[in-house]
Enzyme design. Structure first.
Site, PDB file in Angstrom:
ATOM      1  N   LYS A  33      38.802 125.849  61.925  1.00 56.13           N
ATOM      2  CA  LYS A  33      40.171 125.454  61.589  1.00 56.13           C
ATOM      3  C   LYS A  33      40.608 124.272  62.461  1.00 56.13           C
ATOM      4  O   LYS A  33      41.083 123.265  61.979  1.00 56.13           O
ATOM      5  CB  LYS A  33      41.105 126.658  61.806  1.00 56.13           C
ATOM      6  CG  LYS A  33      42.547 126.354  61.494  1.00 56.13           C
ATOM      7  CD  LYS A  33      43.399 127.605  61.577  1.00 56.13           C
ATOM      8  CE  LYS A  33      44.866 127.236  61.504  1.00 56.13           C
ATOM      9  NZ  LYS A  33      45.765 128.369  61.585  1.00 56.13           N
TER      10      LYS A  33
ATOM     11  N   GLU B 229      32.257 126.620  71.000  1.00 54.76           N
ATOM     12  CA  GLU B 229      31.039 127.256  70.475  1.00 54.76           C
ATOM     13  C   GLU B 229      30.582 126.547  69.205  1.00 54.76           C
ATOM     14  O   GLU B 229      29.415 126.187  69.048  1.00 54.76           O
ATOM     15  CB  GLU B 229      31.307 128.734  70.129  1.00 54.76           C
ATOM     16  CG  GLU B 229      31.515 129.655  71.318  1.00 54.76           C
ATOM     17  CD  GLU B 229      32.977 129.810  71.677  1.00 54.76           C
ATOM     18  OE1 GLU B 229      33.780 128.909  71.351  1.00 54.76           O
ATOM     19  OE2 GLU B 229      33.302 130.843  72.298  1.00 54.76           O
TER      20      GLU B 229
ATOM     21  N   GLY C 156      43.239 131.788  61.203  1.00 56.06           N
ATOM     22  CA  GLY C 156      41.767 131.855  61.191  1.00 56.06           C
ATOM     23  C   GLY C 156      41.244 133.176  60.644  1.00 56.06           C
ATOM     24  O   GLY C 156      40.365 133.220  59.783  1.00 56.06           O
ATOM     25  N   ARG C 157      41.822 134.275  61.126  1.00 53.62           N
ATOM     26  CA  ARG C 157      41.296 135.599  60.727  1.00 53.62           C
ATOM     27  C   ARG C 157      41.751 136.006  59.321  1.00 53.62           C
ATOM     28  O   ARG C 157      41.430 137.093  58.855  1.00 53.62           O
ATOM     29  CB  ARG C 157      41.677 136.653  61.765  1.00 53.62           C
ATOM     30  CG  ARG C 157      43.156 136.700  62.115  1.00 53.62           C
ATOM     31  CD  ARG C 157      43.434 137.552  63.348  1.00 53.62           C
ATOM     32  NE  ARG C 157      44.834 137.497  63.748  1.00 53.62           N
ATOM     33  CZ  ARG C 157      45.364 136.557  64.516  1.00 53.62           C
ATOM     34  NH1 ARG C 157      44.594 135.571  64.968  1.00 53.62           N
ATOM     35  NH2 ARG C 157      46.634 136.581  64.848  1.00 53.62           N
TER      36      ARG C 157
ATOM     37  N   GLU D 113      43.220 141.088  67.201  1.00 61.55           N
ATOM     38  CA  GLU D 113      43.739 139.748  67.515  1.00 61.55           C
ATOM     39  C   GLU D 113      45.160 139.600  66.958  1.00 61.55           C
ATOM     40  O   GLU D 113      45.984 138.886  67.509  1.00 61.55           O
ATOM     41  CB  GLU D 113      42.820 138.657  66.951  1.00 61.55           C
ATOM     42  CG  GLU D 113      43.094 137.289  67.556  1.00 61.55           C
ATOM     43  CD  GLU D 113      42.023 136.248  67.257  1.00 61.55           C
ATOM     44  OE1 GLU D 113      41.088 136.074  68.058  1.00 61.55           O
ATOM     45  OE2 GLU D 113      42.122 135.601  66.194  1.00 61.55           O
TER      46      GLU D 113
ATOM     47  N   HIS E 198      25.083 159.571  64.064  1.00 62.22           N
ATOM     48  CA  HIS E 198      24.059 159.874  65.066  1.00 62.22           C
ATOM     49  C   HIS E 198      24.273 159.068  66.334  1.00 62.22           C
ATOM     50  O   HIS E 198      23.368 158.900  67.127  1.00 62.22           O
ATOM     51  CB  HIS E 198      22.670 159.606  64.469  1.00 62.22           C
ATOM     52  CG  HIS E 198      22.428 160.436  63.243  1.00 62.22           C
ATOM     53  ND1 HIS E 198      21.855 161.688  63.287  1.00 62.22           N
ATOM     54  CD2 HIS E 198      22.761 160.213  61.941  1.00 62.22           C
ATOM     55  CE1 HIS E 198      21.809 162.197  62.050  1.00 62.22           C
ATOM     56  NE2 HIS E 198      22.362 161.320  61.218  1.00 62.22           N
TER      57      HIS E 198
ATOM     58  N   LYS F 155      39.213 130.994  77.875  1.00 61.63           N
ATOM     59  CA  LYS F 155      38.653 129.696  77.458  1.00 61.63           C
ATOM     60  C   LYS F 155      38.919 128.656  78.542  1.00 61.63           C
ATOM     61  O   LYS F 155      38.044 127.890  78.916  1.00 61.63           O
ATOM     62  CB  LYS F 155      39.343 129.214  76.171  1.00 61.63           C
ATOM     63  CG  LYS F 155      38.909 129.906  74.903  1.00 61.63           C
ATOM     64  CD  LYS F 155      39.539 129.170  73.722  1.00 61.63           C
ATOM     65  CE  LYS F 155      39.494 129.969  72.451  1.00 61.63           C
ATOM     66  NZ  LYS F 155      40.242 129.372  71.364  1.00 61.63           N
TER      67      LYS F 155
HETATM   68  O1  F6P Z   1      39.313 133.241  69.258  1.00 65.06           O
HETATM   69  C1  F6P Z   1      40.418 132.475  68.950  1.00 65.06           C
HETATM   70  C2  F6P Z   1      40.296 131.756  67.653  1.00 65.06           C
HETATM   71  O2  F6P Z   1      41.293 130.797  67.624  1.00 65.06           O
HETATM   72  C3  F6P Z   1      40.390 132.664  66.432  1.00 65.06           C
HETATM   73  O3  F6P Z   1      41.682 133.005  66.097  1.00 65.06           O
HETATM   74  C4  F6P Z   1      39.714 131.847  65.417  1.00 65.06           C
HETATM   75  O4  F6P Z   1      39.374 132.610  64.320  1.00 65.06           O
HETATM   76  C5  F6P Z   1      38.519 131.347  66.205  1.00 65.06           C
HETATM   77  O5  F6P Z   1      39.049 131.116  67.504  1.00 65.06           O
HETATM   78  C6  F6P Z   1      37.861 130.120  65.690  1.00 65.06           C
HETATM   79  O6  F6P Z   1      38.737 129.029  65.636  1.00 65.06           O
HETATM   80  P1  F6P Z   1      38.420 127.747  64.792  1.00 65.06           P
HETATM   81  O7  F6P Z   1      38.299 128.136  63.357  1.00 65.06           O
HETATM   82  O8  F6P Z   1      39.548 126.821  65.041  1.00 65.06           O
HETATM   83  O9  F6P Z   1      37.111 127.183  65.292  1.00 65.06           O
END
Ligand code: F6P
Length: 550
Positions: free
Chosen positions: A210, A216, A270-271, A356, A387, A515
């Protein structure tokens, strides 16, 4: 609108529920079932072919009445309208919350700042259709002219968990030569393991982010880009990389042509984004018609949530039960157990959705809340988890409300597997509810021919307190439509809880501190630079890892 109001735990409805809890906690569900042969029908709601049996909960008519009053006192009806109408209910970020518009199959206008967002949403969906079909038909080819059959989604959190969960759930619908992969973790292993499996000539990378600033995702995307360029040269990037983002500038900066970018918007969290172009990997895997069936299912749930009176409204009932256990019974855990292998990733997806969204300690009144918010959500596919952690669910000292999900029909009807699976899920709900008294355990041991000493010693170990709550959802089959319904149902359940707790379910400021600190530690690991002062534990650990890496 959201804003200052009396804190919910001071409300009359809350106080009434506190008092009610004191008398109800003594009641046994097995007795309630015995006394009321209609109990299962009384606490049962359905929507098309989805049925929720919530009779195995520690509730009676009064509980539901009081919980529904609480919902009314919290003005849940107004909050629902505000969300669907595009009001800026994400108050800390001043944003509308419109994942429902992404699947607004009725195509009625939805306004944000006076502008109807539906034409843009429909345009992106059309672009997703065109592109996913071109990839599936082999019309959009790789740089060397080969069909793109390996789809690698690079993203994390909401840009990973939804697509990963849904593609896995709908594996039976995958195009016959398509394979999907997901790279999320910054751990180089995640990247390397996927790159070891795929061939650059037939691989399409979808960089999903987003913000397009997530460390990452950008690090993984750079590594994959280098791998591709090393194999096929720089010009190959245009045929093997697309992006899904709200941030055109950063996408361009990364080296992806905005023509190969699929847009979405700030009003999609995002979620809550798998319904947008973030679902591109899903659309390529299962085809756009099936993707749209998933949107249809979600829309059906949206309409149900928006238009159904609360006493028959599935997400409302679920949210209120969540509040009941969390705030009145004081239960801080919650398990979701799908009895379907394809739904393996559903609990992980719901973990982000629930924790979240509602893991917050400041209310919309800008005050620290004095009541519990999001529980710890965990789960896994049945029967596997029977289990592992079910020992604790049955005999542990904490009570864990469970959601059981079972499709009536399996995609893989082999022998009597499915009947055994169904027998297990139903048995778990019944066992949790009924339990086994010490007397019953003793009788059983006697029947098994045990001695008096053995019986006296073992009877407590063999007993089950019971009276442990669960919901059972029956769906016909795990298909795109049912999955859409199920996921939208949980989204709205989380919303209901957030409204009762008077918190902003749509920001995620709690992920920032870690972060920030990682960014300050990184240069210390990479050079001798000493950044900010750390505590002795953190400094010691930095030193230790550096010395081990020498
Ligand atoms: O972990 C925080 C967060 O902002 C989430 O809400 C989101 O889904 C994820 O990081 C990834 O963010 P982006 O889509 O901006 O890379």
């Amino acid at each position: 609108m959201f804003g200052a109001k009396k804190e919910v735990n001071k409300s009359r409805a809350w106080k009434r529920l506190e008092n009610h809890y004191k008398s109800l906690r003594k009641l046994e569900m097995r007795d309630m079932f015995k006394k009321d042969p209609q109990r299962a029908e009384r606490y049962n709601v359905s929507l098309e072919s989805m049925v929720l049996d919530y009779s195995k909960n520690r509730i009676n008519e009064r509980t539901m009445k009081y919980l529904l009053t609480l919902a009314k006192e919290c003005k849940l009806d107004e909050r629902i309208k505000e969300m669907f109408a595009g009001d800026k209910i994400n108050i800390t970020e001043h944003r509308a919350v419109l994942h429902t518009a992404l699947r607004n199959r009725s195509n009625t206008p939805v306004y944000v700042d006076g502008k109807d967002v539906m034409p843009e949403i429909n345009a992106v969906l059309a672009k997703v259709r065109k592109f996913s079909e071109a990839v599936r038909l082999g019309e959009f080819k790789g740089h060397t002219g080969k069909k793109l059959t390996n789809i690698v989604n690079i993203g994390i959190g909401g840009s990973d968990l939804g697509p990963k969960m849904a593609t896995e759930a709908l594996k039976k619908y995958w195009g016959k030569d398509i394979k999907c992969y997901f790279i999320s973790n910054i751990d180089g292993t995640a990247c390397c393991e996927v790159l070891n499996e795929v061939d650059p000539e037939t691989t399409l990378f979808i960089v999903s982010s987003k913000t397009f600033t997530t460390i990452e995702t950008l690090t993984n995307a750079r590594t994959c880009r280098k791998w591709l360029v090393d194999a096929l040269g720089e010009p190959a990037v245009a045929k093997h990389f697309v992006a899904v983002s709200t941030n055109t500038k950063e996408v361009e900066k990364f080296g992806i042509n905005p023509e190969n970018m699929f847009e979405f918007w700030d009003f999609v969290g995002g979620r809550y984004s798998m319904w947008s172009a973030i679902g591109l990997s899903i659309a390529i895997a299962i085809g756009m018609d099936n993707f749209e069936k998933m949107l249809d299912g979600a829309h059906t749930m949206d309409l149900h949530f928006k238009n159904t009176e609360f006493s028959k409204n599935i997400p409302v009932i679920l949210g209120l039960l969540g509040v009941w256990y969390n705030n009145f019974f004081g239960l801080k855990n919650y398990a979701v157990i799908p009895y379907d292998q394809y739904l393996t990733y559903l609990p992980a997806y719901l973990q982000q959705l629930d924790m979240e969204s509602n893991g917050k300690f400041v209310s919309n009144n800008n005050e620290y809340v004095k009541y519990g918010t999001a529980p710890v959500l965990f789960g896994g596919a049945g029967t596997d988890v029977q289990h592992s952690f079910f020992q604790m669910i049955h005999q542990g000292t904490s009570i864990v409300p469970c959601d059981f999900i079972i499709p009536a029909i399996s995609h893989n009807e082999v022998g009597d597997h499915h009947e055994i699976l169904v027998a297990n899920v139903l048995a778990q709900g019944e066992a949790l509810m009924r339990g086994k008294t010490v007397k019953e355990a003793a009788e059983e041991l006697k029947k098994a021919g045990k001695s008096k000493e053995e019986i006296d010693f073992l009877k407590k170990f063999k007993s089950f307190r019971g009276n442990r709550p669960s919901n059972t959802f029956v769906i016909k089959k795990v298909d795109p439509y049912a999955l859409g319904m199920l996921v939208a149902m949980y989204e709205h359940k989380v919303f209901v809880e957030g409204v009762i707790w008077n918190i902003d379910s749509f920001d995620q400021m709690g992920v920032e501190l870690g972060k920030q600190m990682a960014l300050s530690i990184l240069p210390e690991l990479q050079s001798n630079a000493s950044g900010v002062a750390h505590d002795s534990s953190t400094s010691g650990l930095i030193k230790l890892v550096k010395s081990l890496r020498k």
